[in-house]
Structure formats: C-alpha cells, structure tokens
Design a protein around this motif. Structure first.
Motif, PDB file in Angstrom:
ATOM      1  N   ARG A  29      21.846  12.336 -48.674  1.00 29.62           N
ATOM      2  CA  ARG A  29      22.596  11.330 -48.120  1.00 29.62           C
ATOM      3  C   ARG A  29      23.978  11.262 -48.379  1.00 29.62           C
ATOM      4  O   ARG A  29      25.039  10.966 -47.668  1.00 29.62           O
ATOM      5  CB  ARG A  29      21.866   9.852 -48.419  1.00 29.62           C
ATOM      6  N   GLY A  30      24.247  11.517 -49.751  1.00 31.17           N
ATOM      7  CA  GLY A  30      25.879  11.353 -50.210  1.00 31.17           C
ATOM      8  C   GLY A  30      26.500  12.590 -49.718  1.00 31.17           C
ATOM      9  O   GLY A  30      27.822  12.336 -49.479  1.00 31.17           O
ATOM     10  N   MET A  31      25.821  13.690 -49.480  1.00 30.49           N
ATOM     11  CA  MET A  31      26.655  15.117 -48.805  1.00 30.49           C
ATOM     12  C   MET A  31      27.202  14.447 -47.489  1.00 30.49           C
ATOM     13  O   MET A  31      28.246  14.688 -47.143  1.00 30.49           O
ATOM     14  CB  MET A  31      25.811  16.309 -48.724  1.00 30.49           C
ATOM     15  N   CYS A  32      26.174  13.998 -46.580  1.00 32.20           N
ATOM     16  CA  CYS A  32      26.508  13.628 -45.488  1.00 32.20           C
ATOM     17  C   CYS A  32      27.708  12.509 -45.256  1.00 32.20           C
ATOM     18  O   CYS A  32      28.620  12.581 -44.313  1.00 32.20           O
ATOM     19  CB  CYS A  32      25.173  12.992 -44.603  1.00 32.20           C
ATOM     20  N   GLU A  80      37.528  13.672 -50.065  1.00 27.51           N
ATOM     21  CA  GLU A  80      36.118  13.651 -50.233  1.00 27.51           C
ATOM     22  C   GLU A  80      35.712  14.045 -51.612  1.00 27.51           C
ATOM     23  O   GLU A  80      35.941  14.840 -52.293  1.00 27.51           O
ATOM     24  CB  GLU A  80      35.385  14.964 -49.210  1.00 27.51           C
ATOM     25  N   ARG A  81      35.117  12.826 -52.286  1.00 33.78           N
ATOM     26  CA  ARG A  81      34.530  12.947 -53.732  1.00 33.78           C
ATOM     27  C   ARG A  81      33.432  11.970 -53.987  1.00 33.78           C
ATOM     28  O   ARG A  81      33.524  10.823 -53.562  1.00 33.78           O
ATOM     29  CB  ARG A  81      35.793  12.613 -54.666  1.00 33.78           C
ATOM     30  N   VAL A  82      32.198  12.850 -54.231  1.00 35.83           N
ATOM     31  CA  VAL A  82      31.195  12.205 -54.158  1.00 35.83           C
ATOM     32  C   VAL A  82      30.428  12.308 -55.780  1.00 35.83           C
ATOM     33  O   VAL A  82      30.480  13.659 -56.179  1.00 35.83           O
ATOM     34  CB  VAL A  82      29.982  12.703 -53.431  1.00 35.83           C
ATOM     35  N   VAL A  83      30.208  11.255 -56.420  1.00 37.04           N
ATOM     36  CA  VAL A  83      29.788  11.349 -57.676  1.00 37.04           C
ATOM     37  C   VAL A  83      28.364  10.424 -58.038  1.00 37.04           C
ATOM     38  O   VAL A  83      28.376   9.580 -57.189  1.00 37.04           O
ATOM     39  CB  VAL A  83      30.607  10.396 -58.726  1.00 37.04           C
TER      40      VAL A  83
END
Length: 444
Positions: A348-351, A363-366
């Motif tokens: 879900r976080g990647m999408c 784009e940065r997801v932690v």
C-alpha cells in the motif's frame, strides 16, 4: 432510460468498467492541499452520461408517446449514450480523459482518475469521481482559467470551494481542512431507531470474542447487512471505526443476537461522536514524507485462527489511509503475523508513495514497525533461513524493496504504534488517547 437487463455482452457492449478515484487518493489530495496551504475547488458536469461517445452501433425502440405514426415498426439509432446503458459510464470516462489530455494534463500511472498539469505555482491537480472534479493548485487564477476551459467544453456547474462530496462534509479553514460525515451518521442512527440511545465511549468492548458457531438466536440477516454496509461507508472518514466494523462484517452470512449487540455498541459510540472527523492541518514543511505504521493481532479470529493486520499512513501528520483486514493465510508465529502485516503495508505504501511522487515530484516512504525480529528478518533473511522458509514467497517482495531503497523501515516502541487502534479493541483510556494522536477529533 435504457434497459440494461436486455443488453447482451459481445452483442450490445464489450467493456463497461469506468475508473473512479479511490478514497485513499481523495484523502491524499486533501492532505496535500492542506499542507501546501492551497484551497480545493469543486465542479460538476451536468448530464455527464449523455456526453460520452458510443463505440458500438446500438438501436432502441421508439419511446412511448413519441412513436411516429405509420412507422411503428422502426427503431432509433443511438448517437450518444443513455442513462442505464452498461457502457455509458465508461464512454463518459473515455470522453473526459481525452479532453483532459487535450488540455495538456498528464494522467497518474497508478491512479487513472488523477491528473496534473504545469510546474511550480502553475501546477494544477485534478481528481475525478464520475462527474465530480476536485481541483487544487497554488494559483487561484490558474484554477479559474481551467474552470473556464471546462465550461466551454461541457455543461458545468461551478460549486465553488470544496464543501460536500459523496456524503462527506468538508470545511476549509485558515488552520486546516476537516472532513466528517455527521449528517450521514445521524441518518444511520435514525434509520436504526437509535437516534436517542445512550452513547458509548468505545466502539467495541475490550476482550470481546465473536464467533460464527455460537448458540445465540439468529437475527434478520437482511437488516444486519444493511446496517453494516452503512457503517462501512462511515469508515471513509472514521479510522476509529475501521477495526470494529471490520469485525462485525465477518458475520453477514448468518448473524446472531451477539453480533447484533456488537453492531448496536458501534451505533451507540457513533451517537456520542457523530461530529468527529479527520483534521488536516496547514503545516508546510520542506520534507514531503509518507509515514506508515504496521501492526498485527495474532490468531484473533476464533473460527479459523487467522490474524488481523492494521496499516496507517500519514502525510506528515495527516492520516490518509487506514485499512484493517483479516489476513489471507494462517500465521504459524507472531513473527510471521507481523511479517504478513508489513508486506501489506509495504504494498500500500509503494502505491501511495508513487502517486505522491507523480503529483508532487517528491517520493519518500518510511514504515515504522514495533517488532525488532520482523525488521531483522527483513534486513537479514539469510541469518534466519530455517525459521522463515515456510513463509509464502510473495512476502519476499519486502526484501526487494529494501535492497532497492524504495522504502525505509524503522523500529518504534509499542506505546507509539499508531496502527494499534486498527488491530484490536482498546480500553477507554488508551482508545481516546490513540484517537487523538491519529488526528481524529471533534470538528463541529
């Protein structure tokens, strides 16, 4: 109105799917507008379905009272879709998509109803839900020019600032944007005959165990399903209900009085919190980060011993996504339960991270996890090979994301795990504290 029930696939129509913006994406757009100190505008296309272009050759009977005398045996050829045609929504979406592309908009690869145009202060973001357009940008003049362009191409209604959308009430204030469903919540209570009930402090009692194999008397399944469907729609703006509504949704096939009592407790909780909603503050910061929390509750379902995953994603401090769902497989250990939950969170976080990158260029997801062994397994799979080889191979996707630096993972202590509210029923004190920390509060 056309009769869709007489249409035959491959004869009268082929494809019928017409995409709409997911609620996660709508909330992301709202949070983005709030944090960039922008305003959201709303436009509606009048008689949108009648505007599309038909690809098939279709004929209809002459409508009553409009039959031409002497030519009663003849039929009419359609040049435009009619309401009721199965392919009408898709035809409209294709028409709108081609129009926006002609206006130099780019479509987001992962969300085909989100569009962007321009750069810097001229950047314009547009979200589509059938015939509703949500518009935001830094420059109000750019937004006004876009509205004029659309009014020249379609019959449009300019609804001004975004304030009401799919039974969701939106308030745009100097300090931020709030969303809630107070009117809809009160309507649900009234339809269930609980308008004057005593409120509850929590949506589900702690340590409550529900089962499909109990001996309690059965209740009307049709009424039960109707109420649960209404509650599920409330979760679009209420993360505090995600877990409890998810639990009662598992018993829609053959509900009993025990399940109905759990539903009534949710309704009593809504009675005391009908004016609550999500708050998206205008806190502009340089770092545009999607921060996620992943948690799980092992073997909580007594019928099949499957676990529950909870995932919460925030754009800075604004909560935009909160799925709470039963895992698809039976986990053999708490580590595996956590690992499965993390896999769900990463997907879900990647999408959402890629959508954020498409819209903003940042784009940065932690992801934050409260289980050190899960993080160790993720980072060092070779060291634990004998312990994890039974885990389904699809969850090794996490390792690939880690190696390619697509997502970061950090440890967080259990007390700060904000996804805890999505995996188990909490006591009153902890529930109220967690509810406040995720940004869910009284907005009216």
């Amino acid at each position: 109105m056309a009769k869709a029930n007489v249409q035959e696939q491959s004869v009268n129509f082929e494809e019928v799917f017409g995409p709409v913006t997911k609620m996660d994406s709508v909330r992301l757009l709202i949070a983005l507008a709030a944090q960039e100190s922008r305003r959201l505008h709303h436009m509606d296309v009048n008689s949108a379905i009648l505007t599309g272009e038909l690809e098939e050759e279709l004929y209809v009977k002459q409508p009553p009272k409009y039959i031409k005398e002497g030519e009663e045996h003849k039929v009419l050829k359609l040049h435009k879709p009619l309401y009721g045609l199965r392919q009408a929504p898709r035809a409209w979406n294709i028409k709108l998509d081609s129009t926006l592309i002609s206006l130099e908009f780019e479509k987001a690869p992962l969300e085909h109803t989100m569009y962007k145009r321009g750069k810097g202060n001229d950047r314009l973001l547009v979200g589509i839900y059938v015939d509703d357009l949500l518009i935001t940008g830094a420059d109000e003049e750019v937004i006004a020019n876009f509205k004029l362009q659309m009014e020249e191409l379609f019959r449009m209604t300019d609804l001004g600032l975004f304030s009401y959308y799919l039974r969701i009430e939106v308030q745009q204030k100097p300090e931020g944007i709030t969303i809630c469903q107070e009117a809809y919540a009160k309507k649900v209570l009234e339809s269930c005959g609980m308008k004057d009930c005593n409120p509850s402090h929590v949506p589900m009692k702690p340590r409550l165990i529900l089962s499909k194999t109990g001996e309690a008397p059965a209740v009307d399944a049709t009424e039960y399903r109707s109420v649960v469907r209404k509650l599920r729609y409330l979760t679009n703006t209420r993360p505090d209900l995600a877990y409890s509504v998810g639990i009662v949704s598992r018993f829609m096939e053959a509900p009993t009085t025990e399940h109905w009592e759990a539903v009534e407790n949710i309704l009593r909780y809504i009675k005391g919190t009908s004016n609550f909603g999500c708050v998206y503050l205008r806190e502009k910061k340089e770092m545009m980060e999607l921060l996620g929390y992943s948690d799980s509750h092992m073997a909580v379902d007594v019928d099949d011993r499957k676990s529950t995953s909870g995932v919460a994603y925030f754009l800075r401090e604004s909560m935009v996504s909160w799925p709470s769902q039963k895992q698809e497989v039976v986990a053999l250990s708490s580590r595996e339960t956590e690992y499965i939950a993390v896999a769900t969170a990463v997907c879900r976080g990647m999408c959402q991270g890629r959508l954020l990158g498409d819209l903003t260029g940042k784009e940065r997801v932690v992801l934050k996890v409260d289980d050190k062994s899960t993080i160790s397994l993720w980072k060092n799979p070779v060291c634990h090979h004998e312990r994890w080889k039974h885990i389904d191979t699809r969850y090794r996707y996490l390792r690939e994301c880690m190696e390619e630096s697509k997502i970061g993972v950090n440890y967080i202590c259990t007390d700060d795990q904000l996804a805890d509210i999505l995996t188990r029923p909490l006591g009153r004190q902890k529930f109220v504290k967690m509810r406040r920390r995720i940004g869910f509060q009284a907005v009216k």
